[in-house]
Design a protein around this motif. Structure first.
Motif, PDB file in Angstrom:
ATOM      1  N   LEU A   4       0.886  -1.159   0.000  1.00  0.00           N
ATOM      2  CA  LEU A   4       0.000   0.000   0.000  1.00  0.00           C
ATOM      3  C   LEU A   4       0.920   1.204   0.000  1.00  0.00           C
ATOM      4  O   LEU A   4       1.417   1.623   1.040  1.00  0.00           O
ATOM      5  CB  LEU A   4      -0.901  -0.010   1.239  1.00  0.00           C
ATOM      6  N   GLY A   5       1.159   1.760  -1.205  1.00  0.00           N
ATOM      7  CA  GLY A   5       2.208   2.778  -1.305  1.00  0.00           C
ATOM      8  C   GLY A   5       3.523   2.153  -0.859  1.00  0.00           C
ATOM      9  O   GLY A   5       3.886   1.074  -1.318  1.00  0.00           O
ATOM     10  N   HIS A  41      -5.285   7.790   2.853  1.00  0.00           N
ATOM     11  CA  HIS A  41      -5.212   8.512   1.568  1.00  0.00           C
ATOM     12  C   HIS A  41      -4.786   7.556   0.452  1.00  0.00           C
ATOM     13  O   HIS A  41      -5.343   7.590  -0.655  1.00  0.00           O
ATOM     14  CB  HIS A  41      -4.231   9.684   1.662  1.00  0.00           C
ATOM     15  N   LEU A  42      -3.809   6.699   0.729  1.00  0.00           N
ATOM     16  CA  LEU A  42      -3.372   5.720  -0.261  1.00  0.00           C
ATOM     17  C   LEU A  42      -4.492   4.735  -0.570  1.00  0.00           C
ATOM     18  O   LEU A  42      -4.676   4.317  -1.713  1.00  0.00           O
ATOM     19  CB  LEU A  42      -2.139   4.966   0.264  1.00  0.00           C
ATOM     20  N   LEU A  43      -5.245   4.393   0.458  1.00  0.00           N
ATOM     21  CA  LEU A  43      -6.334   3.422   0.313  1.00  0.00           C
ATOM     22  C   LEU A  43      -7.453   3.970  -0.569  1.00  0.00           C
ATOM     23  O   LEU A  43      -7.884   3.318  -1.527  1.00  0.00           O
ATOM     24  CB  LEU A  43      -6.866   3.064   1.692  1.00  0.00           C
ATOM     25  N   SER A  99       2.073   0.987  -9.652  1.00  0.00           N
ATOM     26  CA  SER A  99       3.467   1.097 -10.107  1.00  0.00           C
ATOM     27  C   SER A  99       4.369   1.483  -8.939  1.00  0.00           C
ATOM     28  O   SER A  99       5.513   1.017  -8.836  1.00  0.00           O
ATOM     29  CB  SER A  99       3.569   2.130 -11.225  1.00  0.00           C
ATOM     30  N   TYR A 100       3.852   2.319  -8.037  1.00  0.00           N
ATOM     31  CA  TYR A 100       4.622   2.713  -6.853  1.00  0.00           C
ATOM     32  C   TYR A 100       4.928   1.488  -5.997  1.00  0.00           C
ATOM     33  O   TYR A 100       6.066   1.280  -5.547  1.00  0.00           O
ATOM     34  CB  TYR A 100       3.802   3.734  -6.060  1.00  0.00           C
ATOM     35  N   GLY A 101       3.914   0.640  -5.785  1.00  0.00           N
ATOM     36  CA  GLY A 101       4.114  -0.567  -5.002  1.00  0.00           C
ATOM     37  C   GLY A 101       5.134  -1.496  -5.628  1.00  0.00           C
ATOM     38  O   GLY A 101       5.955  -2.101  -4.934  1.00  0.00           O
ATOM     39  N   LYS A 102       5.096  -1.607  -6.952  1.00  0.00           N
ATOM     40  CA  LYS A 102       6.059  -2.467  -7.647  1.00  0.00           C
ATOM     41  C   LYS A 102       7.484  -1.948  -7.479  1.00  0.00           C
ATOM     42  O   LYS A 102       8.426  -2.725  -7.292  1.00  0.00           O
ATOM     43  CB  LYS A 102       5.704  -2.563  -9.126  1.00  0.00           C
ATOM     44  N   VAL A 103       7.662  -0.631  -7.557  1.00  0.00           N
ATOM     45  CA  VAL A 103       8.991  -0.045  -7.379  1.00  0.00           C
ATOM     46  C   VAL A 103       9.500  -0.318  -5.962  1.00  0.00           C
ATOM     47  O   VAL A 103      10.661  -0.703  -5.768  1.00  0.00           O
ATOM     48  CB  VAL A 103       8.967   1.467  -7.664  1.00  0.00           C
TER      49      VAL A 103
END
Length: 217
Positions: A4-5, A41-43, A99-103
């Motif tokens: 999550l982020g 906020h991420l959720l 994409s943020y989570g993958k990074v």
């Protein structure tokens, strides 16, 4: 693994379970803990109807007693004063990793060798840095970041003036990696210099990692 982020969970199910506990046990009223607010906020950004739910913007989040039936629910209050409830389950179920989570996951894999090396240097018995209990067996030995991993990511991005979500990845699972290997190598060096690793027992590490209001991890 689910992100999550920059916050890591073993799976979507673990995050769902932790959210269920948070909503059921949190005090009613405005959510004020900064880490909990960040995660909410991420959720909500992952909600399939996020644009309509957020509207002119989120001012704050609220825990309310359910009008019908038992229990509590999540609400957001918009900048114009209007409010709406939202389901944390809809924010997670069926949503692909960002994409943020993958990074974040790729960078975690990038420093895995450092964590393994630290673990191999530990002699047993040793004391869990989180609970204070003795760790007697190697299968119970986990490695914890004293400075939460997500904070290291944040500091690295600020130092390098990077937008992590803009970086590209390739592969999946344990083969996930950044396409830009210069950035990957730079983070490995940053982690080696700044990470403060410590031994922890499996149970304490698991309880710490996903607490909604925790800034640990």
């Amino acid at each position: 693994m689910y992100w999550l982020g920059p916050f890591q969970y073993a799976s979507k199910r673990e995050l769902l379970d932790r959210l269920k506990t948070f909503v059921a046990t949190a005090a009613t009223g405005k959510v004020t803990h900064p880490i909990a607010v960040q995660k909410l906020h991420l959720l909500i950004a992952q909600h399939p109807d996020a644009a309509r739910k957020v509207g002119p913007g989120v001012d704050h989040f609220v825990i309310k007693r359910n009008a019908l039936g038992a229990g509590q629910g999540l609400w957001l209050v918009r900048c114009d004063g209007s409010e709406t409830s939202f389901s944390y389950k809809r924010c997670i179920t069926g949503v692909r990793q960002s994409s943020y989570g993958k990074v974040c996951e790729a960078l975690r894999f990038e420093v895995r060798a450092q964590l393994i090396a630290f673990r191999e240097r530990q002699t047993l018995p040793t004391r869990c840095a989180i609970s204070g209990n003795q760790i007697m067996q190697r299968r119970d030995l986990h490695i914890d970041h004293k400075i939460p991993f997500w904070r290291l990511l944040q500091r690295f991005a600020e130092a390098q003036q990077l937008e992590l979500s803009a970086l590209a990845t390739r592969g999946s699972g344990e083969t996930l990696t950044l396409i830009d290997q210069e950035v990957a190598a730079a983070f490995a060096a940053f982690h080696l210099q700044h990470a403060q690793l410590q031994p922890s027992c499996r149970k304490a590490n698991g309880l710490k990692g996903g607490r909604l209001q925790s800034d640990d991890g």
